[in-house]
Design an enzyme around this catalytic site. Structure first.
Site, mmCIF file in Angstrom:
data_model
loop_
_atom_site.group_PDB
_atom_site.id
_atom_site.type_symbol
_atom_site.label_atom_id
_atom_site.label_comp_id
_atom_site.label_asym_id
_atom_site.label_seq_id
_atom_site.Cartn_x
_atom_site.Cartn_y
_atom_site.Cartn_z
ATOM 1 C CB CYS A 15 -14.431 -5.469 6.692
ATOM 2 S SG CYS A 15 -14.404 -3.865 5.870
ATOM 3 C CG ASP B 160 -10.828 -7.550 7.157
ATOM 4 O OD1 ASP B 160 -10.879 -7.751 5.930
ATOM 5 O OD2 ASP B 160 -11.227 -6.495 7.684
#
Lengths: 120, 120, 120, 120, 120, 120, 120, 120, 120, 120
Positions: free
Chosen positions: G27, G34
C-alpha cells in the site's frame, strides 16, 4: 440487568445455546467499532436466562470501549452472576482487524456440582 | 519485537486464537514466494500478545527464505518466548506447491502448570 | 527414491501433513485409470520427507496396476522406510467406481517412542 | 399418541436418528409462531418409534404456546415414555428471534442398561 | 453372493470405507421407492470385500420391501458373514419421507480381537 | 466528508466495487440497532472515492435512526454528489427482522455519458 | 518481460483465463502489504501469453507501492501490449482493508476486430 | 390489511426485496402443513410496503388450505393491490412433498409505466 | 475413434452435456502430468456422441504432451468431426500450476443452421 | 396417466417448477440402474400438472431400459401432451457413469402463443 426465569427441568443436565451474530463494541485504542459473534453455551441449575433481556444486555456494549479478551471474560462473569449455572462457556469470534481474525473462549464450571441426571 | 500486555483474568484458563491468512515468505530453494495461513491458539498465563505487534512480527517473514517446517516451529518458539503461555499451538496451512498442499502443526505446553480455574 | 532431510526440531513432537489431490494409477482388473487424493500425516523423528521427491514418488503410480487397499499400505510402508517417523497415517480417497466411493486409511506407530516434548 | 413397533435387533445397540426441519409452535409471550429443526437420536431397547405417528406427534405443537427449553424437554419425556429407549438425545435448533439464534439439547440414559452387544 | 479376496496386510489394523449413494428399496407400507446412501466402514481381518460384488449385492434391494432399521442391520449381518471383519459399521442416510429425514447406524465388533499392529 | 482522488484512467470505463459488511444503524421505530452489508459498484469519471473516508462516512450511520429504503438511496445520493460517477449502484442487504430478510438496490446513471473506451 | 507464443487457432475466437490467487503488493499510503486475486480473461489474436512469464510478471508487484485501481489498469495495459488480444478483461479482488472489501474490473476491446469464426 | 408508507424516492426506479423463510400453510388435499420461502421483489411507485404488516399478512396463511400455485398468485394480487408498484415478482420455494420440490414464480408489470430516472 | 449413434429427436434443438473430471495429460515443457476437468456441451444434429467411446477418447491424452490451449481446441475439432453438431462448446478447467489456475473455452457453431423447433 | 387441473390464473404468464431428485431407470446396454434429478419448468396455459400423478409418472421409469437423451425428450413429450403448456423445459442431471457426468436439456415452446399479461 439480565432477567432470569425458573428452570422447569432442574433434575436433568441439559444444554442451552444462544448465538448473537450482532455483537458490536468500540476499540479502546482507535475508537473504531469492532464486530463479532458471541456464543453462550450453558447448563442451567435453578435459573435460565431470559432471551429478551440477554439481547438488551448485549446492546450495552455498542458504545463501550473494550478489548476482545476483556469482553468475553466480562460477559462470562455477568451471565454466571445472573443465572448461577452448573457450567457455562462464552466464545467471541471477531471480525478481521489488521488482516488478523481473533477468537476468544472462556469457560466456567460451578465449584460444587449439584446436577442430578433424571431417572438414572 | 512482540509486544505483550497484562492478562486481566490470570485466574482462569481461557483460549485466545489469532488467524493470519496473509502469511507469505520466500522458498529457500527456488527464491519464489510461499503463501499460507498461520493459526495461533494459546492459553495465556500473565501476558497476552498485543495484536498489532503480532501483525508486524508476521511481516518480517515476507522476504525471508524459510521452509514450512522451520517457520511454524520458529513462530512457536518466538511467541512462547514473548508471552510465556500455559499452552500454545501454531498451525501453518500452506498453498499448493508442485500439486501438493502442506500443513504443519506444533504445540508447546508449559513445564509447570500454574493455572487455576476461577471459583472452583 | 524418497529424499529426506534432517528434522531441525527433534525435541518436539509436531505433525506434518502433505495432501496430493493428483494421485492416479491403473486398475489391475480393467486397465482403466483410477484417481484419488492421498493424505500423509506424520510426526517426524530425525528425518523429514523432502516435498519434491515425494511428488516424484507419487508419479511412479501413474502407470502401475494396483488395488486401492494395496496402494495405501504400500505408500505407508515406503514412506515409513524412508523417514522412520514416530507416527504416520496414510489415507486414500478414491473417485467413484461403479457408483461406489472408497476410502482406505492405514496407520503406523513406531515400536519404541523416542519423542520428548520441548521444555517440559 | 406415538405408535411403536418391535425392535427386530434388540441384541445389538444401534442408533436411530429422525430429523424434522418442519417444527413450528407459538411463542407464549407474543403469540407469534416459532420455527425450528428437531433432531431425535436414540438407541432402541425393545421398541422403535413409528415414523408416521412421530410426524403427527410434532403437528400437535403447531398451535401450542411453549418455550424452547420446555419444548425440547417435553419431547424427550414423551418419546422416552413411548419407546423406553436405552439412550435418547433431543436437540432443537430454533430460528433467530431478536437477532439471537438458540439451540437446546437434552439427553436421557436408561437407569439400568440392558443392552448386549451382538456376538461379542 | 458377496465375493471376498485375501487381505494382503493382515498384520495391520486399517480401515476401508465404501459409500454407495445409489441405494434404493421399496417401502413395505406404501410400495413406494425409498432412497438413501449406505456407508460401510470396516477393519478387515483375513478377507476384504470385492467392490463389484458389493455393488451387485446392493442391487438386490432395489425391488425389496424393507424398513430402514431392518435394511441397515441386515446389510451389517450379511457383510460380517461374508468377510468376518475385526470391526464393521454400517450407516444408512435416507431421503426425507413425510418431512422427516432418518439415519440408522449399526456396528459390529468381533468377539475375539486378533489384530496385531505392524512393527510394534 | 467523502474524500476523492483523480481517476488516472478516465479514458476507460472500468468498474470499482467496495463492500462493507459492517454497516449498522438504528431502527427509527424501535430504537434497536439494524445490521447489514452495503455494496457500492461504480464506473468513475474524473474522480475516485478514497477508501478510508468511505469507511468514516459509513460510521456516521451507527447512531442514526433511518429506514432501509432511505439509507440505500441516501448513500447513493451522497456518493454520487462526491465523485460524480458515470454510473453507480448501491445495494443494502439487511439482517433478518421479524423473520424477514430485506434487500434494497438503487442505481444512478449520469445524464450525459462522457465515457470513451481506450484505444477503440 | 511477458513472453508470448503463436496462437495455433487464430481462425477461432476462444477464451483463455488465468487466475492468480497469490497477488501481493504494498500500500503506497501505509507501506503495509496488500493481497488479492487477479483474474485475466482474454480472446487471443495471433499471440498467447506464456504462463511461466506471467507468473514472474506478477512477482514484480510484490515490493511495489501501488493502489488497487492503478494495479488493475496497469496489468491490463501491460498484457494488452504484450499479446495484442482481440479482447481482454482484468479483475482484482482484494482482501479486506479497514473492514471494506474491494474489487476492480477493467476491460479492453481491440479497435478493429479481426476475428473470424472457424467454418462459418 | 397490508400497511403502506410514502415512497420518499419516487423519482428513481429502485428495487426492494423481502424474503420470508417462515411461510407455512395447510395442504387442502391432506390437511397437513406445507412450508416454504416467499420472496417478494418490487419497484415501488408512490407507496412502499410496511415490513411489520407484511409479516402479519403472511401469518394469515398459517391455517389456510391453499395450493402452491394459488398462494403465489394470491400474494402477488394482494400486494399489488396494496402498494400499486411499477413492477413486482413473487416466488414461492416449497419444501419437498412426495419426493418432489416445487417452485412457483409470478410477475406483475404496471400497465402504464410512470417511472422517471433521477437526474437523467 | 469416437462412436456416434442416431439422434432420435433431430426435429428439436436440445443440449447434451458431458463432464469429465478425470482428464489428465503431460506438460510438453516439463514432462510432468497435468490434470483438469473437460466439459462438452453440444446441440446434436443427426448424430449423438456415444458415452463409452468418449471416455476412451479422453484416455488417449493420458500420455500425450500437449498445452492447455491446444488440448481444448483439439478436442473441439475431433468431436465436431465425429458428430457434426449444430453447436458445441468445450471448456477445460486445469489444476493450479505455478500458483496460477487456467481455464480455456472454445466454441463451434455450424455454418448452415438446419435446426427446426418441434411443433412450431 | 398424468392428471391435470384447471389453471386458476390463465390471464398471467407464470412459471411452475417441479424437481425430482429420485429419478431412476435402467441402462439399456448394461441392465444396471441409472440415477438422476429431473427438473420440469413450465408456463401453464389452461391446465396445471397434478403433483401426485407426476410422482407416479416418474415411477414408471424405475424398471424401464432407456438412454439419458431419450428419457428427457420422452418426459417433455408426455408432459406437453398432458397439459399443453405455453412453454416447458425438462432437464435431466444424471449420476457419473464411467467417470463422466451427463446433463440433457430439452425445451418446448407452443406454436401459437395465447398468453396475455394480467392488467397490461
Amino acid at each position: 440487568m439480565i432477567d432470569v426465569f425458573q428452570n422447569k427441568y432442574p433434575g436433568r443436565d441439559y444444554e442451552i445455546t444462544h448465538i448473537n451474530p450482532e455483537y458490536t463494541s468500540v476499540c479502546p485504542m482507535t475508537g473504531l467499532p469492532d464486530f463479532g459473534t458471541i456464543e453462550v453455551h450453558y447448563v442451567p441449575d435453578k435459573l435460565c436466562i431470559e432471551l429478551k433481556s440477554l439481547k438488551y444486555y448485549f446492546l450495552e456494549y455498542r458504545n463501550r470501549g473494550i478489548f476482545f479478551e476483556t469482553a468475553v471474560n466480562q460477559i462470562l462473569d455477568d451471565l454466571v452472576a445472573a443465572c448461577k449455572p452448573r457450567r457455562m462457556q462464552v466464545t467471541g469470534r471477531f471480525h478481521t482487524r489488521g488482516g488478523i481474525h481473533s477468537v476468544v473462549t472462556a469457560e466456567y464450571i460451578a465449584p460444587k456440582r449439584t446436577s442430578r441426571k433424571a431417572k438414572r
